[in-house]
Design an enzyme around this catalytic site. Sequence first.
Site, PDB file in Angstrom:
ATOM      1  N   LYS A 117       0.877  -1.178   0.000  1.00 48.79           N
ATOM      2  CA  LYS A 117       0.000   0.000   0.000  1.00 48.79           C
ATOM      3  C   LYS A 117       0.915   1.228   0.000  1.00 48.79           C
ATOM      4  CE  LYS A 117      -4.333   1.477   2.129  1.00 48.79           C
ATOM      5  NZ  LYS A 117      -5.117   1.694   0.932  1.00 48.79           N
TER       6      LYS A 117
HETATM    7  N1  PMP Z   1      -7.818  -2.295  -2.822  1.00 45.27           N
HETATM    8  C1  PMP Z   1      -7.209  -1.103  -2.878  1.00 45.27           C
HETATM    9  C2  PMP Z   1      -6.450  -0.758  -4.103  1.00 45.27           C
HETATM   10  C3  PMP Z   1      -7.295  -0.207  -1.805  1.00 45.27           C
HETATM   11  O1  PMP Z   1      -6.680   0.970  -1.870  1.00 45.27           O
HETATM   12  C4  PMP Z   1      -8.040  -0.566  -0.665  1.00 45.27           C
HETATM   13  C5  PMP Z   1      -8.123   0.355   0.523  1.00 45.27           C
HETATM   14  N2  PMP Z   1      -8.799   1.531   0.224  1.00 45.27           N
HETATM   15  C6  PMP Z   1      -8.678  -1.807  -0.657  1.00 45.27           C
HETATM   16  C7  PMP Z   1      -8.527  -2.659  -1.739  1.00 45.27           C
HETATM   17  C8  PMP Z   1      -9.488  -2.248   0.531  1.00 45.27           C
HETATM   18  O2  PMP Z   1      -8.625  -2.539   1.610  1.00 45.27           O
HETATM   19  P1  PMP Z   1      -9.103  -2.393   3.129  1.00 45.27           P
HETATM   20  O3  PMP Z   1     -10.320  -3.228   3.279  1.00 45.27           O
HETATM   21  O4  PMP Z   1      -7.961  -2.910   3.912  1.00 45.27           O
HETATM   22  O5  PMP Z   1      -9.358  -0.950   3.360  1.00 45.27           O
END
Ligand code: PMP
Length: 285
Positions: free
Chosen positions: A151
């Site tokens: 991320k």
């Molecule tokens: N995919 C992407 C590309 C993201 O940026 C996110 C978070 N916004 C998610 C999936 C979802 O992840 P999470 O449930 O951990 O927020």
Amino acid sequence: MSLQIYINGEFHDKENAKISVYDHGLLYGDGVFEGMRSYSGKVFRLEQHLDRLYESALAICLTIPISKEQMALDVNKTLQVNSLTNAYIRLVVTRGSGSLGLDPNRTSNPQVIIIADSISLYPEEYYQNGLKIITASTVRSHPAALSPRIKSLNYLNNIMAKIEGLQAGCVEALMLNHKGEVAECTGDNIFIVKNGTILTPPKDAGILEGITRNAILDLAKVLGVVAHETTLTRHDVFVADECFLTGSAAEVIPVVSLDSRPIGQGKVGAVTTKLMAAFKKLVHG
Ligand code: PMP
């Protein structure tokens, strides 16, 4: 009182919360982040978010200057200082300021930033009636180029797909991986429901392994709904009974059409409704 922003252990008024224009986070998108929510003062799956943050940092050879335990304390302190209970928390770690030029060794001071604020990603209407999405032509980053499991602050791949969605009048867009398989949406993971079974692309489909995604997989088990992580194509979405997206900011949101083709009945489905309710119950304890 102005919102208090945490930078490297100190709190600053929102207006005065600043970092250097030489920070490689700004110059090159060199850094990592997390987006989390707190419900009734408790951060949902904080430990998992911190594990992912520290793994993302490890993957880009960035040493976070404080321990995970200290980071957890500081996240909670940021909520307390701002008297926030139901909030969205953005945790950012940049490479720090350095000289112009890519060399990360010429930066000295990673910046740890914690912002706790409110967020309303989508209007309530979308949760009731579902989103209409398109398939973006921007392919999700090749895992061998920059793993989508990191991320990182470099979100241009997702932003380009988001722009395609917005230009087509859609707030989210489906991204395929380099093999043409379904990966995820620009800021959310994707699930489909087929014959009562829920299906979502596996970790190695070129996705961010969402914390909300994993919470839904856990909930499915508890509810006795069969769930599989499996390779999906656009065809699978077109012929699905239901579809929904998950993310910390979006939570669980239904999708009712892809590329102007209704999914199932083109309405929010029963399994999605059940999971949305179960998720709400889970996060509100
Ligand atoms: N995919 C992407 C590309 C993201 O940026 C996110 C978070 N916004 C998610 C999936 C979802 O992840 P999470 O449930 O951990 O927020």
